[in-house]
Design an enzyme around this catalytic site. Structure first.
Site, PDB file in Angstrom:
ATOM      1  N   GLU A  37      60.878  86.000   2.120  1.00 58.52           N
ATOM      2  CA  GLU A  37      61.345  86.862   3.222  1.00 58.52           C
ATOM      3  C   GLU A  37      61.231  85.935   4.351  1.00 58.52           C
ATOM      4  O   GLU A  37      60.582  85.219   4.667  1.00 58.52           O
ATOM      5  CB  GLU A  37      60.024  87.723   3.540  1.00 58.52           C
ATOM      6  N   ARG A 262      49.172  81.305  -6.973  1.00 53.94           N
ATOM      7  CA  ARG A 262      49.657  80.533  -5.890  1.00 53.94           C
ATOM      8  C   ARG A 262      49.001  79.119  -5.583  1.00 53.94           C
ATOM      9  O   ARG A 262      47.597  79.233  -5.879  1.00 53.94           O
ATOM     10  CB  ARG A 262      49.567  81.475  -4.755  1.00 53.94           C
ATOM     11  N   LYS A 272      50.956  83.199   5.928  1.00 61.11           N
ATOM     12  CA  LYS A 272      52.145  83.142   7.005  1.00 61.11           C
ATOM     13  C   LYS A 272      51.554  83.881   8.037  1.00 61.11           C
ATOM     14  O   LYS A 272      51.970  83.558   9.337  1.00 61.11           O
ATOM     15  CB  LYS A 272      53.159  83.942   6.595  1.00 61.11           C
TER      16      LYS A 272
END
Length: 554
Positions: A37, A262, A272
């Site tokens: 994104e 992850r 983020k």
RNA sequence: UGGGUCGUCGCCAAGCGGUAAGGCACGGGGUUUUGAUCUCCGCAUACCAAGGUUCGAAUCCUUGCGACCCAGCCA
């Protein structure tokens, strides 16, 4: 480039793909995608996903798309898209297609109409709060919205009017009609479209309704002919929904979603939101601050694409939540830089040394190898003269145990030059050491002295023939291994993560340093020219990583 | 008994019923005009635990224990 896959380390995704290939699933094709994104800069966690997705495609002669998952225009921007493209390319990968979820807004809308026609989606007038209340809890089933059995005709009408902009933001939502009692909360009639009057960076004001991730991602994958949709563990619970949407719509293909753990790197964060906070609240100097775990930050700090790719391969790929130690990343960058960085000398905290028996005004040009092992990298000229500068740490009045640098009455080798002996320490009125009086042995250039062994070797620069530079030493950004686990991660910030040294002097050859090159300042670490703050008249170096320390004084 | 996932060396990680790979870290030798590099050696009778199946189990079964994820009109 096809790769002999039995040379690559095995992991569960490589195994799944090998199995699929041997079963001729997807007609032997492999198509992956990296789907960020565009709401922030890419970080080292993304690097893992990039290397995975592009790597899998390369290994199997397949394709990998870069796809922007741009369904939430409120948080997204062109600047972020540009930075993402730059970072993926810098890492060394080329996408076969550049795609956007927003490319599919029209087909997505038509698929939604189909879902409604099939009686599998409905327009709900419940507020966000009400929907939450109706959803139930982890242990209790949800209950049906009063709108759940709205007629197909009415749903169609309402949804078309949602698109036409007849309703206010939040007034209606389109929901998939699945199972309000499902033990998987994602299946309790998830919202798939919301009304949001926000300008979209690519579609402008064409749309006032935007599709949600769960609905969009699977269809985007199917439209692009993705075979393996690789994502992180937190989407495991979403897979039933991913499959449900594609099953109802009878799309031409049905990609397989596979989840992996992850990356979690000690002493840093990869959230983020939190990285964004560090930038906007100025705890660091931008997304590309060399202390940041962003690709841009690592690049500015002097990390190489090769080292990052190597790191991503070394850490492995599993479904286990794990924490990678910084030592692994440091090993990877040192390995690359040791092999490829040119050696040079720089004195970070200078101490003046006068060589009393060296002729006044004489300047000698010494030829020194650019690399101790790789002689094909050539040699450079390094000027030597009567007054030189050495590192303050390389002289001790009271040496600690096993000290093998310069002491009064002792000898030390000047790297690539002569052996000197310290005869006298000059101090100022306050007792600070300001200068060393030394003498050199003219017989020791390129050969060992007769009858004695000189153990220590120190670096130096000629005072007159060196250049001033600023050197930035970076330390870990956080003081604890897992800052994400702190009550407030900001409390774990290391206040001394940036150390700026302004009185450094670098050897003459470094005056021509350029941003592309990496250097080893001998005995102190690997450095690169700072891409932002350096200019013709100003040398600013960033320390990428220290040399491995075999000896540390107390 | 809400659902999902995961437990192999300090940190990663291979292993897929035939008797514990590898990397990082760490410790110790050697080489070295970088206390770097390079090199040699060492580093899990043991795979979360307990039972069971088997000639044989980290691998299969059972039962426990522990960790992580999920209740956005974010992705």
């Amino acid at each position: 480039m096809s790769t002999n896959d039995n040379q690559l380390p095995s992991n569960f995704i490589r195994q799944i793909i090998a199995d699929d290939l041997s079963n001729n699933k997807n007609n032997g094709k492999v198509v992956t995608r990296f789907p960020p994104e565009p709401n922030g800069y890419l970080h080292i966690g993304h690097a893992k996903s990039i290397c995975l997705n592009f790597g899998i495609a390369i290994e199997n002669n397949g394709a990998c798309h870069l796809r922007f998952d741009d369904t939430n225009p409120e948080k997204e921007s062109i600047e972020y898209m540009e930075s993402i493209k730059r970072d993926v390319q810098w890492l060394g990968f080329k996408w076969n297609e550049l795609c956007h979820a927003s490319d599919y807004f029209e087909p997505l809308y038509r698929y939604a109409l189909q879902l409604i026609e099939q009686g599998q989606a409905y327009v709900d007038s419940l507020s966000a709060e009400q929907i939450r209340a109706y959803r139930g809890t982890l242990t209790e089933p949800g209950k049906a919205s009063p709108d759940r059995n709205r007629s197909v005709v009415e749903n169609l009408d309402l949804f078309k009017r949602m698109r036409a902009g007849e309703f206010a933001d939040g007034q209606y939502v389109l929901r998939a009609k699945i199972d309000m009692a499902s033990p998987n909360i994602n299946m309790r009639d998830p919202a798939i479209y919301r009304i949001r009057r926000v300008h979209h960076q690519r579609t402008g004001n064409d749309w006032c309704i935007y599709p949600m991730y769960d609905y969009t991602h699977c269809i985007s994958d199917a439209i692009e002919g993705i075979t393996h949709s690789l994502c992180t563990l937190e989407f495991e619970d979403h897979r039933p929904l991913y499959d449900w949407v594609l099953d109802q719509l009878h799309t031409p293909c049905h990609p397989q979603q596979i989840e992996f753990a992850r990356l979690q790197l000690e002493y840093t964060i990869v959230s983020k939101r939190k990285l964004n906070q560090l930038v906007t609240e100025k705890y660091v100097n931008g997304w590309d601050d060399p202390r940041m775990p962003t690709i841009a930050g690592l690049r500015r700090a002097g990390f190489t694409p090769k080292a990052l790719r190597d790191f991503c391969e070394r850490i492995g790929l599993t479904k286990q939540n794990s924490w990678i130690e910084m030592g692994v990343l440091e090993y990877c960058i040192r390995e690359d830089l040791n092999e490829n960085a040119w050696r040079a000398m720089a004195v970070l905290q200078p101490l003046r040394v006068v060589i009393s028996n060296y002729p006044e005004g004489q300047v000698e040009s010494l030829e020194i190898s650019n690399h101790p092992q790789r002689h094909e990298l050539g040699k450079r000229q390094v000027p030597f003269s009567k007054v030189i500068l050495i590192e303050q740490d390389d002289f001790a009045q009271i040496p600690p145990p096993k000290y093998k640098r310069l002491i009064v009455g002792g000898e030390v080798r000047l790297r690539g030059s002569y052996v000197i002996r310290c005869d006298e320490v000059i101090k100022d009125a306050d007792g600070n050491i300001i200068e060393l009086q030394c003498s050199y042995d003219p017989e020791t250039l390129g050969k060992n002295p007769e009858g004695r062994k000189v153990k220590g070797v120190i670096h130096w620069v000629s005072e007159q023939q060196s250049y001033p530079a600023e050197v930035r030493l970076y330390h870990r950004l956080f003081n604890v291994p897992q800052p994400d686990n702190e009550e407030n991660f900001l409390d774990a910030l290391n206040p001394d993560s940036l150390e700026v040294l302004t009185d450094c002097r670098v050897e003459a050859s470094l005056a021509k340093a350029n941003v592309e090159n990496r250097y080893q300042f001998e005995r102190t670490g690997y450095f690169c020219l700072d891409a932002v703050d350096s200019s013709d008249g100003k040398l600013v170096f960033n320390r990428t990583v220290t040399l491995r320390e075999g000896w540390v004084k107390d």
